[in-house]
Design an enzyme around this catalytic site. Structure first.
Site, short mmCIF file in Angstrom:
data_model
loop_
_atom_site.label_atom_id
_atom_site.label_comp_id
_atom_site.label_asym_id
_atom_site.label_seq_id
_atom_site.Cartn_x
_atom_site.Cartn_y
_atom_site.Cartn_z
N CYS A 26 -7.56 -16.82 -8.57
CA CYS A 26 -8.34 -17.80 -7.83
C CYS A 26 -8.76 -17.14 -6.53
O CYS A 26 -8.97 -15.94 -6.49
CB CYS A 26 -7.53 -19.08 -7.61
SG CYS A 26 -5.95 -18.82 -6.79
N HIS A 546 6.96 8.21 9.70
CA HIS A 546 6.27 7.94 8.43
C HIS A 546 5.67 9.25 7.91
O HIS A 546 4.67 9.74 8.42
CB HIS A 546 5.16 6.90 8.65
CG HIS A 546 4.60 6.33 7.38
ND1 HIS A 546 3.74 7.02 6.58
CD2 HIS A 546 4.78 5.12 6.79
CE1 HIS A 546 3.41 6.28 5.54
NE2 HIS A 546 4.03 5.11 5.65
#
Length: 623
Positions: A26, A546
């Site tokens: 949707c 990271h």
């Protein structure tokens, strides 16, 4: 966001293509029908980058993505043949009470159609605005009217296809049968003086354009007719005899029984709504507006569409669902913006800000509901309280909608009313009350700033630790956790890092594949994919390391972690090893951002860029 990676991880966590019967989407959710839900870990699904939340409702496993769900769905479809399955596989039956089953049938049939009717509704809004300046006889206005009305006129056809898929029937055959109800010749025959009969049975005349329930009932009954015909037709005749029999049997049932029955139900629902609006309108406004977040949680807000369309056909317009959605949508957005302004968590700020804009300007609240207000609890309470109060104001002013769209600031023209000139003014007032009141109430009630947030799939790590036992020492020197050449953070080819939403820091182009502890402290978090670490120093520095960009998709390959969450570390300890060459050969950028995620606790973060550094050589100073 790399939705190819998100889709791949979703498929893997759901048990692969063999476990998926069908999938649709949707405006914000992927809606799966699965053969086996018991083996699925909701927490693992929620941890996937790009996933906002999970919901199980009426036999569907719904994964909430947000505004870009279509992109994720497109990538998912590349990984398997889902669209042709049509829900026909042998799936265990889902039980529930009759009300939930009916609402789920309506909601599941309507959800895929929503984009079409929202688009058409906004064209109608444009037509209303242009009507202030151009006459209705203007050719362009006439064509715009056709464009805006077509999706609504042929709504039974759109719903028929969607409902056919929902109930596991052939959607094309269902569409062909339902289309008979709005065929101009059928309308002329049934509306003629004296009427018409079929096999001696009178055919009742109804206007089926814009109707919904007859199409859903027909799709449901046809799913059983199709199974029966499948059993009785010989194999060599199935290509031509089966579809002929399905249409021939289903069509009379549709226009003799199901069409009139659906119209009767629809008219009854509209009458109930008119009664509610006439006798308990103020209380209904308050209850509906305050409860709207919980209605959205169940996905049942679209199940009210038949009632909404029935009311829009009346001169008074729709004065319950759409005004309540406007109030609640704006409240959800305002609460998210309050969180974005007040929070010190970089990741939460980003999620809350984007979710707030989505709710306020597009009327899409799921990202904010599942990603911000519901997890934080108090902002959700603020939304309900403020919406209820604003609903009281809307009830007193009797605000109503005259056309359909997902209520938002941009869709306010749906409240332009031909018979109530001040209606749009009242709607604007309610919008302002909802925005301002919710922002203030959220700010006053506050919330517990979370210690963790997921940054768009870049790092599933705590990026703000909130309360710590150790007080932050303002002046700090942080050594390089990896050897290599330093660069400004804004040169990193990832907006999440480059824009500083996670915090200030530096980037290192590593020359070797080893990460060392830059200070004494402890390990806060180790990413499941082993590519990133969250550290906390004894002096109060929160640090995110990271390794590489989008390396989460390697799922731990080429990484070896030597520590675990909660472990104490000392400056110089080897924390992580990675195969620098293998990661680069796999096509990933190896640049390693080093971020002070609690940058707001310091006056300034000063990086030392543009030089070759060794491990432990100072690269960041705090002030």
């Amino acid at each position: 966001m790399e939705y190819a990676v998100t889709a791949k991880q979703i498929l893997n966590k759901l048990g692969g293509e063999k476990n998926i019967v069908s999938v649709t989407h949707c405006m914000t959710r992927l809606r799966f029908v699965l053969k086996d839900e018991k083996s699925i870990s909701d927490e693992q699904i929620k941890a996937i980058p790009g996933v906002v939340g999970v919901m199980k409702k009426g036999g569907q496993y719904q994964i909430i993505i947000g505004n870009e769900v279509a992109k994720c769905y497109k990538e998912l479809c590349k990984l398997g043949n889902f669209s042709d399955q049509g829900g026909k596989a042998d799936v265990p039956a889902k039980r529930g009470n009759i009300i939930s089953i009916i609402l789920d049938a309506i909601s599941g049939s309507m959800s895929p159609v929503i984009p079409a009717i929202i688009g058409a509704g906004m064209v109608q809004v444009l037509n209303i605005i242009l009507g202030w300046f151009l006459p209705a006889t203007n050719p362009t206005m006439q064509l715009l009217s056709v464009i805006g009305n077509t999706a609504f006129y042929f709504l039974p056809v759109l719903v028929a296809f969607s409902a056919g898929r929902k109930f596991g029937g052939n959607p094309f055959l269902v569409t062909a049968v339902v289309a008979i109800l709005i065929h101009p010749n059928f309308s002329a025959l049934t509306g003629a003086e004296g009427g018409i009969n079929f096999l001696g049975i009178p055919v009742t005349s109804f206007d089926y354009s814009s109707s919904i329930i007859p199409a859903i009932l027909t799709a449901w009954v046809m799913s059983y007719i199709e199974r029966l015909v499948e059993k009785i037709t010989p194999a060599f005749t199935k290509n031509f005899l089966k579809p002929m029999l399905i249409i021939l049997v289903s069509s009379p049932i549709a226009f003799l029984i199901l069409g009139p029955l659906g119209s009767f139900i629809g008219n009854g629902l509209a009458a109930v709504l008119v009664f509610v609006q006439s006798h308990v309108s103020i209380a209904a406004y308050v209850i509906m507006a305050a409860a709207m977040p919980f209605i959205v949680m169940t996905g049942m807000h679209w199940a009210f569409i038949p009632v909404v369309f029935g009311a829009l056909e009346t001169p008074a317009g729709e004065s319950l669902m759409l005004p309540a959605m406007l109030i609640s949508n704006l409240a959800q957005g305002a609460a998210c913006l309050a969180v974005a302004v007040k929070s010190k968590n970089g990741g939460l700020k980003q999620i809350a800000a984007s979710s707030g804009v989505s709710a306020i300007f597009a009327g899409v609240t799921e990202p904010g509901l599942y990603g911000v207000t519901m997890p934080l609890k108090r902002p959700l309470a603020a939304v309900c309280i403020s919406s209820g109060i604003t609903g009281l104001s809307a009830g007193i002013m009797n605000v109503s909608a005259s056309s359909f769209a997902s209520p938002s600031l941009l869709a306010l023209p749906i409240f332009v009313h031909a018979e109530k000139s001040n209606n749009i003014i009242m709607a604007v007032i309610c919008a302002a009350i909802s925005l301002i009141l919710t922002f203030v109430v959220t700010w006053i009630m506050g919330f517990k700033d979370p210690a963790a947030a997921t940054e768009g799939g870049t790092a599933s790590l705590p990026i703000s630790t909130g309360e710590k036992a150790v007080q932050t020492t303002k002046t700090q020197k942080i050594g390089a956790p990896v050897a290599g050449k330093t660069a400004p953070l804004d040169q990193v080819k990832d907006d999440t890092f480059a824009t500083g939403v996670l915090g200030k820091g530096i980037a290192i182009e590593p020359s070797e594949g080893k990460v060392y502890a830059p200070f004494d402290g402890k390990v806060e978090t180790v990413a499941d994919s082993l590519h990133a670490l969250g550290l906390y120093s004894d002096s109060g520095v929160e640090l995110l390391i990271h390794v590489g960009l989008e390396t989460v998709s390697l799922e731990g390959k080429h990484f070896t972690v030597h520590v675990k969450e909660g472990q104490s570390i000392h400056k110089g300890d080897l924390l992580l090893e990675f195969d620098l060459k293998a990661i680069a050969d796999a096509g990933f950028d190896t640049i390693t951002p080093v971020i002070v995620t609690n940058s707001d606790d310091y006056t300034d973060i000063i990086p030392s860029v543009g030089k070759q550094v060794k491990v432990q050589e100072v690269i960041i100073e705090t002030a």
